[in-house]
Design a protein around this motif. Structure first.
Motif, PDB file in Angstrom:
ATOM      1  N   PRO A 160       0.832  -1.217   0.000  1.00 36.18           N
ATOM      2  CA  PRO A 160       0.000   0.000   0.000  1.00 36.18           C
ATOM      3  C   PRO A 160       0.862   1.259   0.000  1.00 36.18           C
ATOM      4  O   PRO A 160       1.892   1.321   0.661  1.00 36.18           O
ATOM      5  CB  PRO A 160      -0.798  -0.125   1.295  1.00 36.18           C
ATOM      6  CG  PRO A 160      -0.019  -1.049   2.143  1.00 36.18           C
ATOM      7  CD  PRO A 160       0.726  -1.959   1.230  1.00 36.18           C
ATOM      8  N   ARG A 161       0.431   2.239  -0.749  1.00 29.30           N
ATOM      9  CA  ARG A 161       1.167   3.499  -0.844  1.00 29.30           C
ATOM     10  C   ARG A 161       0.566   4.516   0.122  1.00 29.30           C
ATOM     11  O   ARG A 161      -0.648   4.689   0.165  1.00 29.30           O
ATOM     12  CB  ARG A 161       1.086   4.061  -2.259  1.00 29.30           C
ATOM     13  CG  ARG A 161       1.588   3.127  -3.324  1.00 29.30           C
ATOM     14  CD  ARG A 161       3.108   3.130  -3.363  1.00 29.30           C
ATOM     15  NE  ARG A 161       3.586   2.329  -4.475  1.00 29.30           N
ATOM     16  CZ  ARG A 161       4.257   1.198  -4.336  1.00 29.30           C
ATOM     17  NH1 ARG A 161       4.507   0.737  -3.141  1.00 29.30           N
ATOM     18  NH2 ARG A 161       4.671   0.544  -5.373  1.00 29.30           N
ATOM     19  N   PRO A 162       1.388   5.226   0.895  1.00 26.56           N
ATOM     20  CA  PRO A 162       0.849   6.258   1.787  1.00 26.56           C
ATOM     21  C   PRO A 162       0.403   7.473   0.990  1.00 26.56           C
ATOM     22  O   PRO A 162       0.970   7.801  -0.050  1.00 26.56           O
ATOM     23  CB  PRO A 162       2.028   6.604   2.691  1.00 26.56           C
ATOM     24  CG  PRO A 162       3.234   6.237   1.903  1.00 26.56           C
ATOM     25  CD  PRO A 162       2.819   5.071   1.036  1.00 26.56           C
ATOM     26  N   LYS A 163      -0.625   8.138   1.489  1.00 31.65           N
ATOM     27  CA  LYS A 163      -1.114   9.353   0.844  1.00 31.65           C
ATOM     28  C   LYS A 163      -0.263  10.518   1.326  1.00 31.65           C
ATOM     29  O   LYS A 163      -0.260  10.859   2.497  1.00 31.65           O
ATOM     30  CB  LYS A 163      -2.578   9.580   1.185  1.00 31.65           C
ATOM     31  CG  LYS A 163      -3.475   8.504   0.637  1.00 31.65           C
ATOM     32  CD  LYS A 163      -4.909   8.749   0.985  1.00 31.65           C
ATOM     33  CE  LYS A 163      -5.783   7.646   0.440  1.00 31.65           C
ATOM     34  NZ  LYS A 163      -7.181   7.826   0.811  1.00 31.65           N
ATOM     35  N   VAL A 164       0.452  11.127   0.414  1.00 39.51           N
ATOM     36  CA  VAL A 164       1.373  12.205   0.756  1.00 39.51           C
ATOM     37  C   VAL A 164       0.617  13.456   1.182  1.00 39.51           C
ATOM     38  O   VAL A 164       1.056  14.200   2.044  1.00 39.51           O
ATOM     39  CB  VAL A 164       2.307  12.507  -0.447  1.00 39.51           C
ATOM     40  CG1 VAL A 164       3.241  13.643  -0.130  1.00 39.51           C
ATOM     41  CG2 VAL A 164       3.079  11.261  -0.826  1.00 39.51           C
ATOM     42  N   ASP A 212      -2.053  13.719   2.955  1.00 42.05           N
ATOM     43  CA  ASP A 212      -2.595  13.637   4.298  1.00 42.05           C
ATOM     44  C   ASP A 212      -1.520  13.654   5.380  1.00 42.05           C
ATOM     45  O   ASP A 212      -1.837  13.706   6.562  1.00 42.05           O
ATOM     46  CB  ASP A 212      -3.431  12.368   4.453  1.00 42.05           C
ATOM     47  CG  ASP A 212      -4.672  12.395   3.567  1.00 42.05           C
ATOM     48  OD1 ASP A 212      -5.071  13.510   3.165  1.00 42.05           O
ATOM     49  OD2 ASP A 212      -5.218  11.324   3.288  1.00 42.05           O
ATOM     50  N   ALA A 213      -0.268  13.594   5.008  1.00 41.45           N
ATOM     51  CA  ALA A 213       0.805  13.526   5.993  1.00 41.45           C
ATOM     52  C   ALA A 213       0.987  14.882   6.681  1.00 41.45           C
ATOM     53  O   ALA A 213       1.150  15.905   6.028  1.00 41.45           O
ATOM     54  CB  ALA A 213       2.104  13.102   5.336  1.00 41.45           C
TER      55      ALA A 213
END
Length: 79
Positions: free
Chosen positions: A20-24, A26-27
């Motif tokens: 899974p790729r993190p949502k940049v 929302d960081a």
């Protein structure tokens, strides 16, 4: 031996593609709240604990550097 190497390469590529790729967007950096920072007060009671507990708002003398500084360092590779 070659079969094991081929299986290792295939599973490594599949795990990299299916991770899974993190949502940049929302960081967010961590924020220091009023309840997170310990207090230093002479008239605050000294808690006596038995066992393992979580103390909210402990009374300490020094907490450390609580500044938030951006990381301004490039990483890896030649440019």
């Amino acid at each position: 031996m070659w079969q094991q190497i081929i299986i290792w390469v295939v599973t490594t590529v599949l795990s990299a593609l299916l991770a899974p790729r993190p949502k940049v967007q929302d960081a967010q950096p961590g924020q220091i709240g009023d309840k997170d920072v310990p207090i230093a007060s002479q008239d605050a009671p000294i808690p006596v604990l038995f066992g393992t507990r979580v103390i909210s708002g402990p009374n300490v003398v020094w907490y450390g550097d609580v500044q938030v500084r951006p990381i301004r360092k490039s990483s890896g590779g030649k440019k």
